[in-house]
Design a protein around this motif. Structure first.
Motif, short mmCIF file in Angstrom:
data_model
loop_
_atom_site.label_atom_id
_atom_site.label_comp_id
_atom_site.label_asym_id
_atom_site.label_seq_id
_atom_site.Cartn_x
_atom_site.Cartn_y
_atom_site.Cartn_z
N ILE A 120 11.52 -6.17 -11.14
CA ILE A 120 10.87 -4.89 -10.83
C ILE A 120 10.33 -4.30 -12.13
O ILE A 120 11.09 -4.07 -13.08
CB ILE A 120 11.86 -3.91 -10.18
CG1 ILE A 120 12.38 -4.49 -8.85
CG2 ILE A 120 11.20 -2.56 -9.94
CD1 ILE A 120 13.42 -3.60 -8.18
N ALA A 121 9.02 -4.08 -12.17
CA ALA A 121 8.41 -3.51 -13.37
C ALA A 121 8.78 -2.03 -13.51
O ALA A 121 8.75 -1.28 -12.53
CB ALA A 121 6.89 -3.66 -13.32
N ARG A 122 9.15 -1.62 -14.72
CA ARG A 122 9.48 -0.23 -15.04
C ARG A 122 10.59 0.29 -14.12
O ARG A 122 10.54 1.43 -13.64
CB ARG A 122 8.26 0.67 -14.95
CG ARG A 122 7.13 0.33 -15.90
CD ARG A 122 7.45 0.68 -17.32
NE ARG A 122 7.60 2.12 -17.53
CZ ARG A 122 8.00 2.67 -18.67
NH1 ARG A 122 8.33 1.89 -19.70
NH2 ARG A 122 8.10 3.97 -18.79
N ALA A 123 11.62 -0.52 -13.90
CA ALA A 123 12.74 -0.08 -13.08
C ALA A 123 13.45 1.12 -13.70
O ALA A 123 14.11 1.89 -13.00
CB ALA A 123 13.73 -1.22 -12.87
N ALA A 166 0.82 -1.21 0.00
CA ALA A 166 0.00 0.00 0.00
C ALA A 166 0.85 1.26 0.00
O ALA A 166 0.35 2.36 -0.20
CB ALA A 166 -0.92 0.00 1.22
N LEU A 167 2.15 1.12 0.21
CA LEU A 167 3.02 2.29 0.32
C LEU A 167 4.01 2.42 -0.83
O LEU A 167 4.52 3.50 -1.09
CB LEU A 167 3.81 2.23 1.63
CG LEU A 167 2.98 2.27 2.91
CD1 LEU A 167 3.84 1.90 4.10
CD2 LEU A 167 2.37 3.64 3.08
N THR A 168 4.31 1.33 -1.49
CA THR A 168 5.35 1.35 -2.51
C THR A 168 4.76 1.07 -3.88
O THR A 168 3.74 0.41 -4.00
CB THR A 168 6.45 0.32 -2.17
OG1 THR A 168 7.54 0.49 -3.07
CG2 THR A 168 5.94 -1.09 -2.28
N GLY A 169 5.40 1.57 -4.91
CA GLY A 169 4.90 1.37 -6.26
C GLY A 169 3.81 2.36 -6.60
O GLY A 169 3.50 3.29 -5.85
N ALA A 170 3.18 2.17 -7.77
CA ALA A 170 2.23 3.15 -8.29
C ALA A 170 0.78 2.70 -8.17
O ALA A 170 -0.12 3.40 -8.61
CB ALA A 170 2.55 3.44 -9.76
N ASN A 182 6.46 1.73 -23.53
CA ASN A 182 5.88 0.89 -22.49
C ASN A 182 4.98 -0.16 -23.13
O ASN A 182 3.76 -0.12 -22.98
CB ASN A 182 5.10 1.77 -21.50
CG ASN A 182 4.61 1.00 -20.28
OD1 ASN A 182 5.04 -0.13 -20.02
ND2 ASN A 182 3.69 1.60 -19.53
N PRO A 183 5.57 -1.11 -23.88
CA PRO A 183 4.76 -2.05 -24.66
C PRO A 183 3.90 -2.99 -23.83
O PRO A 183 2.92 -3.55 -24.33
CB PRO A 183 5.81 -2.82 -25.46
CG PRO A 183 7.06 -2.71 -24.66
CD PRO A 183 7.01 -1.36 -24.03
N TYR A 184 4.24 -3.19 -22.55
CA TYR A 184 3.49 -4.12 -21.71
C TYR A 184 2.45 -3.41 -20.83
O TYR A 184 1.81 -4.04 -20.01
CB TYR A 184 4.44 -4.91 -20.82
CG TYR A 184 5.51 -5.66 -21.58
CD1 TYR A 184 5.18 -6.59 -22.56
CD2 TYR A 184 6.86 -5.41 -21.33
CE1 TYR A 184 6.16 -7.27 -23.26
CE2 TYR A 184 7.85 -6.09 -22.03
CZ TYR A 184 7.50 -7.01 -23.00
OH TYR A 184 8.47 -7.68 -23.69
N ALA A 185 2.30 -2.08 -21.02
CA ALA A 185 1.32 -1.30 -20.25
C ALA A 185 1.51 -1.50 -18.75
O ALA A 185 0.59 -1.87 -18.02
CB ALA A 185 -0.10 -1.67 -20.67
N LEU A 186 2.73 -1.21 -18.27
CA LEU A 186 3.07 -1.40 -16.86
C LEU A 186 3.32 -0.08 -16.17
O LEU A 186 3.61 0.94 -16.81
CB LEU A 186 4.33 -2.27 -16.75
CG LEU A 186 4.32 -3.63 -17.45
CD1 LEU A 186 5.66 -4.32 -17.28
CD2 LEU A 186 3.20 -4.51 -16.92
N THR A 187 3.21 -0.10 -14.84
CA THR A 187 3.68 1.00 -14.00
C THR A 187 4.81 0.45 -13.13
O THR A 187 5.04 -0.77 -13.06
CB THR A 187 2.56 1.52 -13.08
OG1 THR A 187 2.04 0.43 -12.30
CG2 THR A 187 1.43 2.14 -13.90
N PHE A 188 5.53 1.35 -12.49
CA PHE A 188 6.60 0.91 -11.58
C PHE A 188 5.99 0.08 -10.46
O PHE A 188 5.02 0.49 -9.81
CB PHE A 188 7.33 2.12 -11.01
CG PHE A 188 8.34 1.77 -9.95
CD1 PHE A 188 9.50 1.09 -10.28
CD2 PHE A 188 8.12 2.12 -8.62
CE1 PHE A 188 10.43 0.76 -9.31
CE2 PHE A 188 9.04 1.80 -7.65
CZ PHE A 188 10.21 1.12 -7.99
N ASP A 189 6.56 -1.10 -10.21
CA ASP A 189 6.01 -1.98 -9.19
C ASP A 189 7.08 -2.96 -8.70
O ASP A 189 7.50 -3.84 -9.44
CB ASP A 189 4.82 -2.76 -9.74
CG ASP A 189 4.24 -3.72 -8.71
OD1 ASP A 189 4.17 -3.33 -7.53
OD2 ASP A 189 3.87 -4.85 -9.08
#
Length: 751
Positions: free
Chosen positions: A697-700, A498-502, A722-729
């Motif tokens: 890590i997605a979108r590092a 709940a605190l990290t990533g987008a 961003n071909p995989y439609a990802l956010t940083f996670d």
């Protein structure tokens, strides 16, 4: 003539040597039977022998003098005898008794000090010997070799984690220190990192609900870390090791008498890791950098009539960070270089005072204060939590009824800077509980328990339990336990995602407490063989049913984490088995396996719980060669596939983890007085979770999502960048990123 002189001298010398050679001969017996393959050796020498199939031994080529002869066999109590050699052959016999771990005294299952064999509640016990087989800087990592218990990392960046028991997530596990619930809330994320292993007397693990004695949080099980009594601790001890990654861990302490009526135990732990490593080449640290110190004191006081008075305190400070390799403290909280930085400061006080009454009445209390100053990228999380706890316990035995009455109160203060906490949360929960263990005869007993809690937010909560024990023989025990549990949730102290990533955090409604209903069947068997080997079989089957379950929903919208009471139910069911064996020639082995199914059912659809393996196993093999004072330990674990949190249909990472294993090997030498030297290799297979994945890590490369495009509904759009439609996670994590490494350490103990 010279030849004659040479022959005379040779003959004379041989006669002198022959006259100086003496033997020690004898037999080793246990329970009236010969004990084969026992180790017999002479202290402070390399001379020794092993008993044959008839328990007989012979040590040759000794000189006149005094010797200490030691007889040992894994799983048996070691015996020493001093002899004087003056005759050609000296005869000596040994009688060894089993060192039965099942006779250990435990308190966690019933709040009473009882033999592990006599407890109606199955309790697993882990000693300092277990911790030494695979040295770790904290208890969190040490629990990786406990069957059915898995330390779960929750973030690839800051390496926060919690403890899963029987597939249930960390918030379902209550962690106690000396029976006090001071590792909870905020400290469940970092609290297990600062307890020095060298100060631990034993670790007790109960699997299944224990809310009828311990209240909220003890829904899935509990772990009780029991520290050493000052009178049982060595006068001075130190233990330090380093690893090939540059980690440094130091434990040290001493005990002292203060006047005639007080004894104090002092211990400290220091851990430092400041060597950024990026073996998976994503420009993020593979292992969080840490600078941590923990200081511990425990006082015991002598009182009239042997009444108890014990006080303990601990201070813990940690500075940890992970993120992009170029991150510095100047970037803390900024939006140019991503880093997660956590400053933690906490102190704890706990005590046990036996009232000066004829009846046995104890007052137990604890207080903890936790301050966390952290940033996750450019998102600050500033939180404070104080927990006060106290309980009176009256222990009373009347005929066949072993009664326990208790009254407890718990005060919790929590505040943070998130929108979910507009005002500080202050809650006081009073409780009453009663327990009666009825001994029908030597073979059967029944434990009945009931707890009443009042929470102003949720009203009155009742948690009953029942435990039946049947002992048909001295070597067989059957236990049947059933009970309920409950849990009150604080999301931001439990769910690091709940605190990290987008991902956006959505709380749909006022969350009601979870309730659980559990039944566990346990069977324990001891098997002794005439050749000195013995085995212990411990197996359990369990079923737990949850209502109002609060499980983070990663599936409905990959860009959100939705929290809501489950409109349906969830279950945890499974089977576990542990086998401990003492084999020949100083070999001791332990192996455990668990099969479990943890799922949630909503609208008739069953879904496996995320980050939960269906099967797992642990093992340890130890061999000690007594003449050389060398011990070889081989430990490991294996985990089956688990469902992982993906960010959408285009996410190229694996939906399920592979089967994976962490294995370690260690060699220890203890032939020098008061000193042990050890070293080995951790993660022999060099396994890390990035194997088989294009990235972890997605979108590092874009941790602030500056180049992520969204549509009008807030969904991510696939683009050329961003071909995989990802956010940083960074929440796609199920195991440690730390690969193979050497370690070397030294222990010193002065009794």
């Amino acid at each position: 003539m010279k030849l004659i002189y040479f022959i005379v001298i040779l003959f004379y010398g041989s006669t002198i040597v022959a006259q100086s050679i003496y033997n020690v001969e004898g037999k080793v017996i246990s329970n009236g039977e010969p004990l084969p393959f026992a180790n017999i050796y002479i202290e402070n020498t390399t001379k020794g022998s092993t008993t044959d199939e008839n328990g007989h031994f012979l040590i040759k080529n000794l000189e006149k003098g005094n010797y200490t002869i030691i007889a040992s066999f894994t799983g048996y109590k070691t015996q020493k005898k001093t002899i004087h050699i003056s005759d050609k052959t000296v005869y000596i016999n040994f009688h060894l008794n089993e060192n039965d771990d099942l006779e250990e005294i435990i308190i966690t299952g019933t709040l009473k000090a009882v033999s592990r064999l006599e407890s109606p509640v199955p309790v697993e016990v882990y000693s300092p010997t277990f911790l030494k087989k695979n040295p770790t800087p904290n208890i969190f990592e040490a629990l990786q070799n406990v069957n059915g218990v898995r330390p779960q990392l929750n973030c690839n960046v800051c390496n926060t984690g919690d403890i899963h028991i029987n597939g249930l997530e960390g918030p379902y596990t209550l962690v106690l220190i000396d029976g006090m619930p001071i590792v909870s809330g905020l400290s469940t994320v970092y609290g297990l990192s600062g307890i020095p292993n060298s100060l631990i007397e034993q670790i007790e693990v109960v699997k299944g609900p224990a809310s009828s004695l311990y209240g909220s949080e003890a829904v899935g099980g509990l772990i009780n870390v029991i520290t050493k009594l000052p009178e049982n601790a060595p006068r001075f001890f130190a233990d330090g090791f380093v690893t090939g990654w540059g980690e440094v861990n130091i434990d040290a302490g001493f005990k002292a008498n203060v006047g005639e009526k007080a004894t104090v135990l002092f211990g400290t732990n220091y851990f430092k890791y400041d060597n950024p490593v990026d073996n998976n080449k994503d420009n993020f640290t593979d292992l969080t950098l840490q600078d941590r110190i923990s200081i511990f004191q425990k006082w015991d006081f002598k009182r009239a009539n042997n009444k108890k008075l014990a006080l303990a305190g601990r201070y813990f400070y940690e500075d940890r960070w992970g993120g992009e390799l170029q991150w510095t403290k100047a970037d803390r909280g900024g939006n140019e270089v991503y880093g997660e930085s956590i400053y933690t400061s906490r102190f704890e006080i706990l005590g046990n005072y036996e009232l000066p009454f004829k009846e046995k009445v104890n007052f137990q209390f604890s207080y903890s204060d936790h301050d966390q100053n952290s940033v996750y990228g450019d998102t600050p999380y500033l939180a404070q939590q104080s927990i006060g706890f106290g309980q009176f316990i009256w222990d009373k035995k009347i005929s066949k009824n072993d009664l326990l009455f208790g009254a407890a109160f718990r005060y919790n203060y929590y505040n943070d800077n998130t929108t979910a906490t507009p005002n500080a949360d202050k809650v006081t929960i009073p409780s009453l509980f009663v327990q009666d263990e009825i001994a029908f005869n030597k073979k059967q007993s029944l434990l009945l328990g009931l707890r009443f809690d009042y929470d102003t937010r949720h009203g009155t909560i009742f948690t009953p339990r029942i435990a039946y024990k049947y002992k048909p023989t001295d070597s067989d025990i059957i236990r049947l336990n059933a009970g309920t549990g409950f849990r009150v949730v604080n999301l931001f102290t439990e769910e690091h995602a709940a605190l990290t990533g987008a991902r956006e955090v959505i709380i749909k409604e006022e969350l009601n407490p979870e309730e659980s209903y559990n039944v566990t069947l346990n069977y324990l068997k001891k098997l002794y063989l005439k050749n000195g080997m013995y085995f212990t079989l411990d197996t359990s089957a369990w079923y737990t049913y949850f209502t109002n379950a609060i499980i983070p929903d990663y599936d409905t919208n990959p860009n959100q984490i939705i929290y809501d009471n489950l409109d349906g139910y969830s279950t945890s069911k499974g089977l576990s088995i542990n086998i401990d064996a003492v084999i020949k020639n100083g070999i001791k082995a332990s192996i455990g396996a668990t099969y479990q199914e943890v799922s949630q059912t909503k609208n008739g659809e069953r879904i496996d719980q995320i980050l939960t393996e269906k099967y797992s196993g642990v093992w340890s093999f130890s061999y000690k060669n007594y003449p050389t004072n060398l011990t070889l330990d081989y430990t490991g674990n294996i985990y089956g596939p688990m469902r992982l949190p993906l960010l959408g249909d285009l996410d190229p990472r694996q939906e399920y983890s592979p089967t994976w294993s962490i294995q370690n090997i260690q060699l220890t030498h203890d032939g020098i007085d008061n000193l042990e030297i050890y070293g080995g290799v951790k993660n022999l297979l060099n396994w890390t979770p990035n194997k088989g994945n294009p990235f972890v890590i997605a979108r590092a490369n874009d941790p602030f999502d500056e180049n992520v495009a969204f549509n009008t509904n807030g969904d991510v759009i696939a683009t050329t960048d961003n071909p995989y439609a990802l956010t940083f996670d960074p929440s796609y994590v199920y195991g440690p990123n730390q690969g193979i490494r050497l370690f070397f350490g030294v222990r010193y103990k002065l009794n």
